[in-house]
Design a protein around this motif. Structure first.
Motif, PDB file in Angstrom:
ATOM      1  N   LEU A  38      41.842  37.036  30.953  1.00 27.70           N
ATOM      2  CA  LEU A  38      41.169  38.013  31.803  1.00 27.70           C
ATOM      3  C   LEU A  38      41.881  38.146  33.148  1.00 27.70           C
ATOM      4  CD1 LEU A  38      37.396  37.263  31.162  1.00 27.70           C
ATOM      5  CD2 LEU A  38      38.656  39.319  30.521  1.00 27.70           C
ATOM      6  N   ALA A  39      42.490  37.078  33.606  1.00 29.22           N
ATOM      7  CA  ALA A  39      43.153  37.109  34.907  1.00 29.22           C
ATOM      8  C   ALA A  39      44.517  37.794  34.854  1.00 29.22           C
ATOM      9  CB  ALA A  39      43.319  35.682  35.430  1.00 29.22           C
ATOM     10  N   GLN A  81      39.355  45.196  29.872  1.00 25.36           N
ATOM     11  CA  GLN A  81      39.602  43.917  30.525  1.00 25.36           C
ATOM     12  C   GLN A  81      38.782  43.807  31.808  1.00 25.36           C
ATOM     13  OE1 GLN A  81      43.477  43.141  32.366  1.00 25.36           O
ATOM     14  NE2 GLN A  81      43.512  41.158  31.331  1.00 25.36           N
ATOM     15  N   PRO A 120      40.015  32.250  30.133  1.00 24.65           N
ATOM     16  CA  PRO A 120      39.944  32.832  31.475  1.00 24.65           C
ATOM     17  C   PRO A 120      41.275  33.421  31.928  1.00 24.65           C
ATOM     18  CG  PRO A 120      38.798  30.735  31.423  1.00 24.65           C
ATOM     19  CD  PRO A 120      39.492  30.875  30.094  1.00 24.65           C
ATOM     20  N   ARG A 180      35.866  41.201  32.360  1.00 19.01           N
ATOM     21  CA  ARG A 180      36.075  40.325  33.521  1.00 19.01           C
ATOM     22  C   ARG A 180      34.836  40.335  34.416  1.00 19.01           C
ATOM     23  NH1 ARG A 180      41.205  41.920  36.909  1.00 19.01           N
ATOM     24  NH2 ARG A 180      42.276  41.200  35.021  1.00 19.01           N
ATOM     25  N   ASP A 181      34.224  41.510  34.570  1.00 16.97           N
ATOM     26  CA  ASP A 181      33.051  41.641  35.420  1.00 16.97           C
ATOM     27  C   ASP A 181      31.846  40.909  34.844  1.00 16.97           C
ATOM     28  OD1 ASP A 181      31.679  42.888  37.723  1.00 16.97           O
ATOM     29  OD2 ASP A 181      30.594  44.011  36.186  1.00 16.97           O
ATOM     30  N   ALA A 218      32.076  38.321  32.425  1.00 18.53           N
ATOM     31  CA  ALA A 218      32.479  37.133  31.684  1.00 18.53           C
ATOM     32  C   ALA A 218      31.681  35.895  32.049  1.00 18.53           C
ATOM     33  CB  ALA A 218      33.970  36.853  31.905  1.00 18.53           C
TER      34      ALA A 218
END
Length: 264
Positions: free
Chosen positions: A107-108, A213, A104, A217-218, A220
């Motif tokens: 992605l952040a 990314q 995570p 992220r959208d 995940a």
């Protein structure tokens, strides 16, 4: 505003290389009425604005009912004669996303760059296949379903039986081999501005872009991606994924309709 959305639909266009694009991005950030209008234009086209920034441009993704939506079935028909291969293509895209961003925090972190190779993704899926097969045997599940069984639950079994490369007479990998399927996946992602090719080693090496990314992220939160990562196959060190021996995990299985970045 419509011009800005049009720029956003050109995934390989970089704001730093187009002055008009850069000016419109700046206006979006500084002029709230203009930003609302651009958002409304995008929404009218069935697009979801993920981010508007110098690094990603106007990054948009298509809603399920958008004319711009790409569906897994359509993609598979363009890349394979066998309709059953759509599940393998979906699994390839899922594996690329999971291997590019295994945590995570990856992605952040806007500065994180994921790296994948064609052979590495295939090895990742095959190792996940072995772990899933062990789990099925432990639970006494049927480990040899029909090859046309629907859903990604059966895709790992089909993948494990498929040749990794094969070869044509001129030594090219077969399109229906698993590395051929991964190759088509990364080529599509490259054409879509999600990956950049960086070399030819290991079947082709690629790095992620800001747009990819944002896309991953959208999406995940998908159960299939989470469960694939929970198999414990991919560690992360310097941003280059590698493989780990599978560890014991409880109640993990692939689920259907998880072909990033497609709609079911």
């Amino acid at each position: 505003a419509a011009r800005l959305v049009a720029f956003g639909l050109q995934p390989k266009l970089q704001p730093a290389r187009d002055q008009e694009y850069a000016d419109l991005l700046r206006r979006y950030r500084e002029d709230p009425p203009f930003a609302r209008l651009a958002d409304a234009v995008a929404a009218g086209l069935g697009l979801i604005v993920l981010e508007v920034s110098p690094r990603a441009g106007m990054a948009v993704t298509a809603a399920e009912d958008s004319v711009f939506a790409v569906r897994m079935g359509d993609y598979a028909r363009r890349t394979a004669a066998d309709s059953g291969d759509r599940f393998l293509h979906g699994l390839a895209h899922l594996a690329v996303a999971a291997m590019a961003f295994p945590r995570p925090e990856d992605l952040a972190d806007d500065g994180y760059i994921g790296r994948v190779t064609v052979n590495g993704v295939d090895a990742f899926v095959r190792q996940a296949c072995r772990r899933l097969e062990e789990r099925a045997e432990e639970q006494g599940e049927n480990t040899d379903p029909a090859t046309d069984a629907p859903g990604l639950e059966a895709a790992w079994r089909i993948w494990a039986r498929r040749s990794a490369a094969g070869a044509t007479k001129d030594a090219r990998r077969l399109a229906g081999s698993t590395t051929g399927i991964v190759g088509k996946a990364v080529a599509f992602l490259t054409d879509s501005g999600f990956l950049q090719r960086t070399g030819d080693d290991n079947g082709g090496t690629y790095r992620t872009t800001a747009r990819y990314q944002l896309q991953v992220r959208d999406l995940a939160g998908s159960a299939a991606m989470a469960e694939l990562l929970e198999l414990g196959v991919v560690p992360v060190t310097d941003g280059t994924p590698s493989l780990l021996p599978p560890e014991e995990s409880d109640d993990l299985h692939m689920v259907a309709d998880a072909g990033l970045p497609f709609h079911a």
